[in-house]
Each structure stands twice: as structure tokens, then as C-alpha cells.
Design an enzyme around this catalytic site. Sequence first.
Site, mmCIF file in Angstrom:
data_model
loop_
_atom_site.group_PDB
_atom_site.id
_atom_site.type_symbol
_atom_site.label_atom_id
_atom_site.label_comp_id
_atom_site.label_asym_id
_atom_site.label_seq_id
_atom_site.Cartn_x
_atom_site.Cartn_y
_atom_site.Cartn_z
ATOM 1 N N CYS A 1 1.099 39.805 -52.548
ATOM 2 C CA CYS A 1 1.737 41.061 -52.929
ATOM 3 C C CYS A 1 0.782 42.101 -53.515
ATOM 4 O O CYS A 1 0.903 42.517 -54.660
ATOM 5 C CB CYS A 1 2.860 40.816 -53.932
ATOM 6 S SG CYS A 1 4.153 39.766 -53.289
ATOM 7 N N GLU B 1 -3.552 46.996 -47.728
ATOM 8 C CA GLU B 1 -3.532 45.562 -47.423
ATOM 9 C C GLU B 1 -2.530 45.268 -46.311
ATOM 10 O O GLU B 1 -1.438 45.823 -46.278
ATOM 11 C CB GLU B 1 -3.107 44.837 -48.705
ATOM 12 C CG GLU B 1 -3.317 43.353 -48.666
ATOM 13 C CD GLU B 1 -3.076 42.722 -50.050
ATOM 14 O OE1 GLU B 1 -3.468 43.300 -51.075
ATOM 15 O OE2 GLU B 1 -2.481 41.634 -50.063
HETATM 16 N N1 SAH Z 1 9.201 48.513 -52.053
HETATM 17 C C1 SAH Z 1 9.816 47.465 -51.303
HETATM 18 C C2 SAH Z 1 8.785 46.500 -50.715
HETATM 19 C C3 SAH Z 1 8.080 45.790 -51.808
HETATM 20 S S1 SAH Z 1 7.242 44.278 -51.546
HETATM 21 C C4 SAH Z 1 10.808 46.723 -52.152
HETATM 22 O O1 SAH Z 1 10.874 46.979 -53.343
HETATM 23 O O2 SAH Z 1 11.564 45.926 -51.632
HETATM 24 C C5 SAH Z 1 8.352 43.125 -50.911
HETATM 25 C C6 SAH Z 1 9.039 42.203 -51.920
HETATM 26 O O3 SAH Z 1 8.135 41.506 -52.779
HETATM 27 C C7 SAH Z 1 10.006 42.948 -52.818
HETATM 28 O O4 SAH Z 1 11.192 42.218 -52.908
HETATM 29 C C8 SAH Z 1 9.287 42.936 -54.138
HETATM 30 O O5 SAH Z 1 10.176 43.135 -55.203
HETATM 31 C C9 SAH Z 1 8.623 41.576 -54.100
HETATM 32 N N2 SAH Z 1 7.523 41.403 -55.041
HETATM 33 C C10 SAH Z 1 6.608 42.292 -55.449
HETATM 34 N N3 SAH Z 1 5.761 41.756 -56.336
HETATM 35 C C11 SAH Z 1 6.144 40.484 -56.478
HETATM 36 C C12 SAH Z 1 5.660 39.396 -57.267
HETATM 37 N N4 SAH Z 1 4.614 39.545 -58.083
HETATM 38 N N5 SAH Z 1 6.296 38.225 -57.175
HETATM 39 C C13 SAH Z 1 7.364 38.076 -56.334
HETATM 40 N N6 SAH Z 1 7.857 39.042 -55.589
HETATM 41 C C14 SAH Z 1 7.269 40.242 -55.656
#
Ligand code: SAH
Length: 349
Positions: free
Chosen positions: A335, A94
Site C-alpha cells: 500500500c 507505484e
Molecule cells: N482511495 C481508495 C483506494 C485506496 S487503496 C480507497 O480509499 O478505497 C485500497 C485499499 O487499501 C483501501 O481499502 C484502503 O483503505 C486500504 N489500505 C490503505 N492502507 C492500508 C493499510 N496500511 N492497511 C490495510 N489496508 C490499507
Amino acid sequence: MSEKADIRSYTYDELCHLITDMGQKPFRAAQIFEWLHGRSAVDISDMTNLSKELRSRLSQEYVIAGLKPVKKLVSGIDGTRKYLHALNDGNIIETVLLRYDYGNSICISSQVGCRMGCRFCASTTGGLVRNLTAGEMAGQVYSVEADIGEKISHVVVMGSGEPLDNYDNFTRFVDIITDPRGKGLSGRNITASTCGIVPRIRELADRKYSFTLALSLHAVSDEKRKEIMPVASSYPLEQVLDACRYYFDMTGRRITLEYSLIEGFNDTKEDGERLAVIASGLKAHVNLIPVNPIEERKYRATGLQGIAQIKNILEKNRINVTIRREMGRDINGACGQLRRSFITGEENA
Ligand code: SAH
């Protein structure tokens, strides 16, 4: 799947070696690099300032690993575009385009799936399938540029995957996309988000990368963090924050702390106060993200009042804070959820 190497994954220097080893002049490498990263060629045969013979020799050994857009959703509200790209081996990733006043920003994936296991995240529910190559990360940028007919000015590595769990390909991607002989993106316009893999944060600092590092904090104590982020069992908060401080000291780049607000879990006044202390200590910017509920879990986002309370506490403490705006509300799938619904067959629109 093709056995040929992806020519888009080589750095400029590597390409020079490869080309001179073929008995070619070094300026050919500059031409090829420009085709790949400045002009977004999708096929070696497009490189019309190379001789036919060289193009055919290159094509025998190399490909430009393809990314085929298999689905595109365009928001009628804010112009956000969500893409599903098929990779050469059929895997689906994505990519999201966000349009801001300051330019086009793209959120790219760094892995197919993820093995970090954060409880609230849709990208990790199927585990890690494989790492993306540097060329596949760059390819997401070029594919979207081709689709919109405009340049992308900002890249955030916040899609599926943990970039620091794919460290070599990720840093190679940064080296390639910032190279002025190709796309030449400023390091300042790149943000990469990590769940906090301490040795890798330190390594980035030692190499003096200049992009913005975002840390997914999401909880202010080890105990709580461990409940939602398995990585917290390997790297205690103290060590993670030390590594972030080191990154700031070495690079001069302020850290962003990401804090997903989950109702009744991490959104009390005390949480806000502790978050303010952590952010002050790091001189960090805080990005508050109302959690996006995913099907597999029953987390709910903190309400507007709760968000405002945390924001006020931070602002009183002179912390620079933003609330992540939800973009593309009408095209859903925040996400990693679009990919997830696509591969589980629920997405048939
Ligand atoms: N692996 C990296 C990138 C992940 S995605 C990391 O952990 O930072 C980017 C951001 O979105 C991260 O802060 C992750 O924790 C957040 N994220 C993922 N799923 C989410 C959700 N369902 N709601 C809110 N934030 C989310």
C-alpha cells in the site's frame, strides 16, 4: 516537462475528431488508437503504418507520456512484482503486478499521493501531489505488460490515490481501456476502490459503468469511521451505503466492502455483527484486510483468532467473505510504502 498533449489520454471519439481536424481520414484514428492501446506503442514514430509525414506532424503536437520503470522488485515466493514508475515530470508512482491462477492482475495508482487523509494509509501522508491522466493510468498497464511479455487480464484501481477524487481522468481511463478497438478489457475485470465520495458513486451508477466498485468501509459506525477516515465527516455512512445500493440497483454489480482489521479498534464480535447487517443489506461481498502497519502510526493488525471470529460471523450470516492474502511478503512495501521509502531516501537497495 513537455508542453505537448498526451495522445494516450484521448478517447476513441476524441481521437477521431482530432485526426479529421488535421484533414486526415477517420480510419487513421483507428490505426493510432490501436497502436496506443492494442499494441502499446511508446513512441509516435513506432506507428509504422502511418506515413512519415503524419507521424512527424503528430509528434510536433503530441507525445505518448512516458512511464519509466525506475525500480522493480520481484517476489521469489509468488511472482508478485512491484514497480516504481517515473512520470514525465519526475514524480514517482507505484504499480503492483499480482499473479493469480485466473490471470495477471495489476494494481494501479490513480493519483500521485492522495488528499483523503485515511489515518492508516501510507499514500496520503505527503498529501496530494497531482492527479494522474488517463494515459498515465493506462500506461501502467502497458508498461507492465511489456515487462512481463504477457497480457494483463484484470485491473484494480487500489494503488495510491482516490479514483473518485480524480473522477474525469479515472472514467476516461475506464472508457479507454475497455474500448474494444484498443485493449478491450472487460469492465467486469476492473475493480475500483473508493473511500466513499457519494455524489461520484451516484454519477457512476447513472452512467451505468459495469466495473466492480469496492467501498473502503473499515468501521461500522460514523463515530469510529470519522476517527480513521476524514471523508466520513463529509459523507455519513447512511448516505454512502445508500449510494452503494443505488450503484448495485443501476448496474447489477455487487459491491465489495473492504474492511481493514485494526487490533482493538474495529474487530470485536459486535463489529462483526454490525458488518454482517451492512453487508446483507447491500448483498455485498466482504474483503477482510489485516491492516498493514505503517511507520507513522501505531496500528497493529488483528491476530488470526480475531480475524477468524469476524469471518465466522459473516459466514454464519451467509456473507461471501475473503481474507486478503498478503502477496509479495518478501518484497515488502504494501500500500504505497515502497514509493514512500523511495522518495524519503530510505530505499537504497
Ligand atoms: N482511495 C481508495 C483506494 C485506496 S487503496 C480507497 O480509499 O478505497 C485500497 C485499499 O487499501 C483501501 O481499502 C484502503 O483503505 C486500504 N489500505 C490503505 N492502507 C492500508 C493499510 N496500511 N492497511 C490495510 N489496508 C490499507
